[in-house]
Design a protein around this motif. Sequence first.
Motif, PDB file in Angstrom:
ATOM      1  N   HIS A 128      11.500   4.166  -6.909  1.00 19.79           N
ATOM      2  CA  HIS A 128      10.918   4.553  -5.619  1.00 19.79           C
ATOM      3  C   HIS A 128       9.411   4.286  -5.594  1.00 19.79           C
ATOM      4  N   GLU A 129       8.742   4.601  -6.706  1.00 20.03           N
ATOM      5  CA  GLU A 129       7.299   4.330  -6.765  1.00 20.03           C
ATOM      6  C   GLU A 129       7.028   2.834  -6.683  1.00 20.03           C
ATOM      7  N   GLU A 130       7.849   2.040  -7.413  1.00 18.31           N
ATOM      8  CA  GLU A 130       7.668   0.588  -7.338  1.00 18.31           C
ATOM      9  C   GLU A 130       7.892   0.082  -5.917  1.00 18.31           C
ATOM     10  N   LEU A 131       8.963   0.589  -5.295  1.00 18.28           N
ATOM     11  CA  LEU A 131       9.233   0.165  -3.917  1.00 18.28           C
ATOM     12  C   LEU A 131       8.120   0.614  -2.976  1.00 18.28           C
ATOM     13  N   ASP A 136       3.614  -0.815   0.277  1.00 24.24           N
ATOM     14  CA  ASP A 136       2.186  -0.737   0.620  1.00 24.24           C
ATOM     15  C   ASP A 136       1.530  -2.107   0.519  1.00 24.24           C
ATOM     16  N   ASP A 137       1.897  -2.861  -0.557  1.00 27.19           N
ATOM     17  CA  ASP A 137       1.337  -4.215  -0.683  1.00 27.19           C
ATOM     18  C   ASP A 137       1.768  -5.099   0.480  1.00 27.19           C
ATOM     19  N   GLU A 144      -3.373  -8.060   6.614  1.00 29.08           N
ATOM     20  CA  GLU A 144      -4.320  -9.147   6.372  1.00 29.08           C
ATOM     21  C   GLU A 144      -3.874 -10.425   7.077  1.00 29.08           C
ATOM     22  N   LEU A 145      -2.552 -10.702   7.005  1.00 22.13           N
ATOM     23  CA  LEU A 145      -2.052 -11.901   7.682  1.00 22.13           C
ATOM     24  C   LEU A 145      -2.234 -11.800   9.196  1.00 22.13           C
TER      25      LEU A 145
END
Length: 331
Positions: A128-131, A136-137, A144-145
């Motif tokens: 879950h933290e990785e996801l 967020d990324d 940014e795009l």
Amino acid sequence: MPRHRPTFKTDVIGDLDLSPEGAIDDYRVSRQQDQFFVKPPNWDSAGESIEMLYIANLREYEAMKQLQGQLLKDAKRQTAMNVHRIRKMNKIQERLRKRFVEVNGFIKDCADKKRSADKCIREETVHHEELSSSIDDFKTSIGELSTFRNALKATVAEFQPYEQVLDEVVKVSDIFVSPKDCIDRCDALMLAQVEIHELKSQKLNEIEKMRQRMVQITSEAALTVLGLKNDLARLERSYVQSRATCLKWEKALTACKDAPSNYTLDKDRMFDAILVLYRILCKRRDVSPSLHSYEIDRIMSFIMREIDLLSSVLREVESGKSDKLDSGQIC
């Protein structure tokens, strides 16, 4: 010595003297104590005969038999109750053992399930933290795009006239093949300008370092020259002092050098005088000089003998003159 009977004998109450006078005090003490005093029975008491003792013992025996039977009955009843209780306790223990095994297995299963659940929870938490970090990324990248897209649209709208001008330049010019070629060459020129600017900055830095190095070398050379000047001045002072010392010692050595030469001259003169005196003495005796100049010891011995001889002759002459004078005065 003849033996005598002891005057004291021991009883339950102490020492009893054979004489009545000495036993009165012990008798009084014996009457006052109750430990060893036996009361006589009453006149109507049967006393402790054998029959009475038998009856008492028989009664006590019967009572003891009844008590023993009662105790035996109670023991049998208690034994039966204990056997029943033991059976009941064994059944309860067996049931509790089975229950304990079941509960223990259930607890182990629960512990295994808990460990598995904790492991799954940790894995799911990490996932879950990785996801969450990936989301967020992605959100950041999307933002940014979006910003870049809007900026790109604004830039395209802003530089649209320049694109038309670039197309016209490419059409008119024979150098550029396409707008991309023109842009690439412009980029190459800009990169070359950047490299030239960096090279210029690098060379200026090198020139500044060389200038600082020259200043440092000049300072070090100036310090070296100043140190050499100081050393030269110190050497000059040392030279002046050494020169003064040399002049002083030169004067002293000149005097010392004259002293050996004068000594040598005096010695030569003395040797010449000795040789002359030797020749004179030889001529006086009409003897040819046979000794050489290096035989100074023999020459001196000869001169000493001649001088002693002349001294004795002179003394004889003087003594003869004095005798003549004395005789003339007498005459």
